[in-house]
Design a protein around this motif. Sequence first.
Motif, PDB file in Angstrom:
ATOM      1  N   ALA A 133       0.844   4.822   1.376  1.00 20.18           N
ATOM      2  CA  ALA A 133       1.036   6.093   0.066  1.00 20.18           C
ATOM      3  C   ALA A 133       0.461   7.362   0.640  1.00 20.18           C
ATOM      4  CB  ALA A 133       0.608   5.675  -1.151  1.00 20.18           C
ATOM      5  N   GLN A 134      -0.974   7.068   1.195  1.00 22.19           N
ATOM      6  CA  GLN A 134      -1.687   8.274   1.581  1.00 22.19           C
ATOM      7  C   GLN A 134      -0.952   8.921   2.682  1.00 22.19           C
ATOM      8  OE1 GLN A 134      -5.684   6.944   2.402  1.00 22.19           O
ATOM      9  NE2 GLN A 134      -5.953   6.052   0.262  1.00 22.19           N
TER      10      GLN A 134
ATOM     11  N   THR B  42       0.666  -1.040   0.017  1.00 19.53           N
ATOM     12  CA  THR B  42       0.170   0.059  -0.119  1.00 19.53           C
ATOM     13  C   THR B  42       0.741   1.249   0.011  1.00 19.53           C
ATOM     14  OG1 THR B  42      -0.223   0.028   2.294  1.00 19.53           O
ATOM     15  CG2 THR B  42      -2.018  -1.227   1.238  1.00 19.53           C
TER      16      THR B  42
ATOM     17  N   ALA C  31       2.093  10.960   1.647  1.00 16.87           N
ATOM     18  CA  ALA C  31       1.612  12.122   0.817  1.00 16.87           C
ATOM     19  C   ALA C  31       1.241  13.345   1.864  1.00 16.87           C
ATOM     20  CB  ALA C  31       0.334  11.902   0.241  1.00 16.87           C
TER      21      ALA C  31
ATOM     22  N   LYS D 220       0.225   3.279  -5.550  1.00 21.70           N
ATOM     23  CA  LYS D 220      -0.908   3.302  -5.909  1.00 21.70           C
ATOM     24  C   LYS D 220      -2.050   3.750  -5.184  1.00 21.70           C
ATOM     25  CE  LYS D 220       0.091  -0.640  -9.288  1.00 21.70           C
ATOM     26  NZ  LYS D 220      -0.173  -1.826  -9.752  1.00 21.70           N
ATOM     27  N   GLY D 221      -1.841   4.768  -4.434  1.00 17.65           N
ATOM     28  CA  GLY D 221      -2.662   5.496  -3.587  1.00 17.65           C
ATOM     29  C   GLY D 221      -3.358   4.554  -2.324  1.00 17.65           C
TER      30      GLY D 221
ATOM     31  N   THR E  25       8.086   6.408  -5.577  1.00 18.77           N
ATOM     32  CA  THR E  25       7.356   7.714  -5.022  1.00 18.77           C
ATOM     33  C   THR E  25       8.225   9.002  -5.570  1.00 18.77           C
ATOM     34  OG1 THR E  25       9.281   7.725  -3.463  1.00 18.77           O
ATOM     35  CG2 THR E  25       6.903   6.516  -2.767  1.00 18.77           C
TER      36      THR E  25
END
Length: 241
Positions: free
Chosen positions: A94-95, A86, A98, A89-90, A135
């Motif tokens: 990854a969140q 994870t 971010a 791809k969002g 990333t």
Amino acid sequence: MEIIRRCTNFLFGMECLGCGRASEQLDPWLCSACREELAREALAYSFPSPDAMCMFPVRPLTRRLVHALKYRGLPGMASYLVRRSTAVKGGEIAQSMALLARPFYFVPVPLHSSRFRERGYNQAQKIASALATCTGGRVCNWLSRTNFRVSQTKLSREERGYNVAGAFEPKLPRNMPSRGTIFVVDDVYTTGATTGACVHALRRGTVLDTKVCTLLYDEPVSATMDFVADCRMEWDGNYGD
């Protein structure tokens, strides 16, 4: 990819690295059932501390794949696992990433030189490279290892902290970046002693926010199982840890 598949099938007899069954549908390492299992395990990501994120739990499948990365000369397994986590791809990791300041600097936990000579590569470096590719970050070798006592896997929480105390030194550039986020990268997070020692070393020379990112999260209670498995790999395949 076809060349990789054929070479891998030749070397490993078309056996799935997850379940060991013969299959003509490898990708190139897992059969369809194990791929589905790995996708489920990716949903069991962990944040064992506010500054640490782990892409998979230690389970029989993920343990076998990371052992293949470390002991069977499959450095490509690092990218394989990162791309199915994870962290890309969002996904949830990854969140979380971010929300952090960019650019990202991925700093692999260094191997002692004797271990590097045995293995031929640093698995943490391979994981860091895969994360940087996914990333848009950079791999930065900003740490050096000054000593190696014994493997962490057979030690208690307190002994792990002592074992890596003072084991790492910062090796920061003269023109250190003034913005961004540093990620200390390793294969397994258990008590956080090793990565914590790395974070401590880096924070002596930079004010950048420093996090930890690993492939696996291993509950400390299962560390003995990992040590036994590591020893078995060494005995069976003449590999070192």
